[in-house]
Design an enzyme around this catalytic site. Structure first.
Site, short mmCIF file in Angstrom:
data_model
loop_
_atom_site.label_atom_id
_atom_site.label_comp_id
_atom_site.label_asym_id
_atom_site.label_seq_id
_atom_site.Cartn_x
_atom_site.Cartn_y
_atom_site.Cartn_z
N HIS A 166 0.84 -1.26 -0.06
CA HIS A 166 -0.06 -0.08 0.00
C HIS A 166 0.84 1.48 -0.03
CE1 HIS A 166 -3.33 -2.60 1.14
NE2 HIS A 166 -2.72 -2.77 1.90
O1 RIB Z 1 -4.66 -0.36 4.77
C1 RIB Z 1 -3.24 -0.14 4.67
C2 RIB Z 1 -2.45 0.95 5.56
O2 RIB Z 1 -2.81 0.57 6.78
C3 RIB Z 1 -1.12 0.84 5.11
O3 RIB Z 1 -0.53 2.27 5.46
C4 RIB Z 1 -0.67 0.10 6.26
O4 RIB Z 1 0.75 0.17 6.57
C5 RIB Z 1 -1.41 0.19 7.42
O5 RIB Z 1 -1.00 1.39 8.11
#
Ligand code: RIB
Ligand code: CA
Length: 309
Positions: A238
């Site tokens: 992500h």
């Molecule tokens: O949903 C994904 C996010 O939530 C990313 O930033 C992961 O590191 C968690 O923080």
């Protein structure tokens, strides 16, 4: 001249990949790393920034500051994905003498120094940014851009069916920041979930022998198949996509919209498009990504060689 960036991060494995990507990118310069509670508690997130700076190559270690944890107790964290240490039990220790300053001081100093040249990449809950807005009115208005990884607009969430993790952890902060009118680009789960690493990518990282590939390979290996938003033996990076937007904007399609954030009860963290008022849709939201090209670029940047299946 490289773009100065602040990375505001809850220091999980995909955050680690985002930081490694930013350190490897010639046209970005990490001016500061600021921890926020989320994936792991604040102290662990802060310590993880010291661990990563000890393991990743950087000409001059950027300053690190300690931010805030969320005040709501009993929230889910991401230990089941990243491990209780947040970095997949990586064999990394902060350098001797590693210290973290105060997030308000560092935001103030870096914004005063860099002004509109500065981009903030927020890849954890928005707790720190909402607090800066409250305690230092007008300060964030001086920066050029904020990129936020968070939200699930048209796809199911990855913590509840409504909410993505970063928005779930502090929905009030999300509502405050996204309605501020600041120049914000949102990178939601709808886009990030299209970019999944698997065993073949882990092997490529490991085989590369680069410092980033070497420390990230076991971290990603640990996470394969553990996330709620990916298939078995996959891992979604992500946060690296939020940094990648700065490097390869041509790989993304964006739309302008306004987002309505649910801040209470079982739908807390939900975000949906809303009819924009007179101000129009002031948020820039990524709605599509060329996932194959992104993965190729990401692995080439981290491994110094193209990934060929
Ligand atoms: O949903 C994904 C996010 O939530 C990313 O930033 C992961 O590191 C968690 O923080
Ligand atoms: Ca994160």
């Amino acid at each position: 001249m490289p773009t100065p960036i602040i990375i505001d991060t809850d220091a999980g494995v995909d955050d680690a990949m985002a930081i490694a990507l930013a350190l490897a990118a010639e046209n970005l310069s990490i001016a500061g790393l600021i921890s926020v509670g989320g994936n792991v508690p604040l102290e662990q997130a802060t310590r993880n920034l010291g661990r990563l700076l000890a393991g990743l190559p950087c000409k001059a270690a950027p300053p690190v500051a300690r931010g805030l944890d969320q005040e709501i107790t009993g929230l889910k964290n991401a230990a089941h994905v990243f491990g209780t240490d947040g970095l997949g039990a990586a064999d990394l220790e902060p350098a001797a003498g590693f210290q973290a300053g105060d997030y308000l001081d560092l935001y103030e100093k870096l914004i005063t120094t860099h002004g509109a040249a500065l981009t903030v990449v927020a890849i954890g809950p928005l707790t720190n940014l909402a607090s800066v807005m409250k305690l230092r009115p007008g300060l964030l208005e001086q920066i050029g851009r904020i990129v936020v990884m968070g939200g699930a607009i048209w796809c199911p969430g990855n913590v509840t069916k409504h909410a993505e993790f970063n928005f779930y952890r502090d929905p009030e902060a999300v509502s405050t920041v996204l309605s501020s009118g600041l120049p914000i680009t949102v990178v939601p789960l709808d886009v990030t979930r299209q970019v999944a690493l698997d065993e073949s990518h882990v092997a490529h990282l490991r085989r590369s022998g680069t410092p980033a590939g070497t420390i990230l390979a076991p971290m990603v290996q640990h996470c394969l198949g553990r996330g709620a938003d990916c298939g078995p033996q996959q891992f979604i990076v992500h946060d690296a996509i939020a940094v990648g937007l700065l490097l390869w904007p041509e790989l993304f399609i964006r739309a302008r919209m306004a987002l309505d954030i649910t801040t209470k009860d079982e739908q807390a963290g939900r975000c949906k498009p809303k009819v924009a008022g007179k101000s129009g849709g002031h948020l820039s939201v990524t709605i599509s990504i060329n996932a194959g090209a992104f993965l190729e670029n990401l692995l080439e940047q981290l491994c110094h060689e193209k990934f060929v299946v």
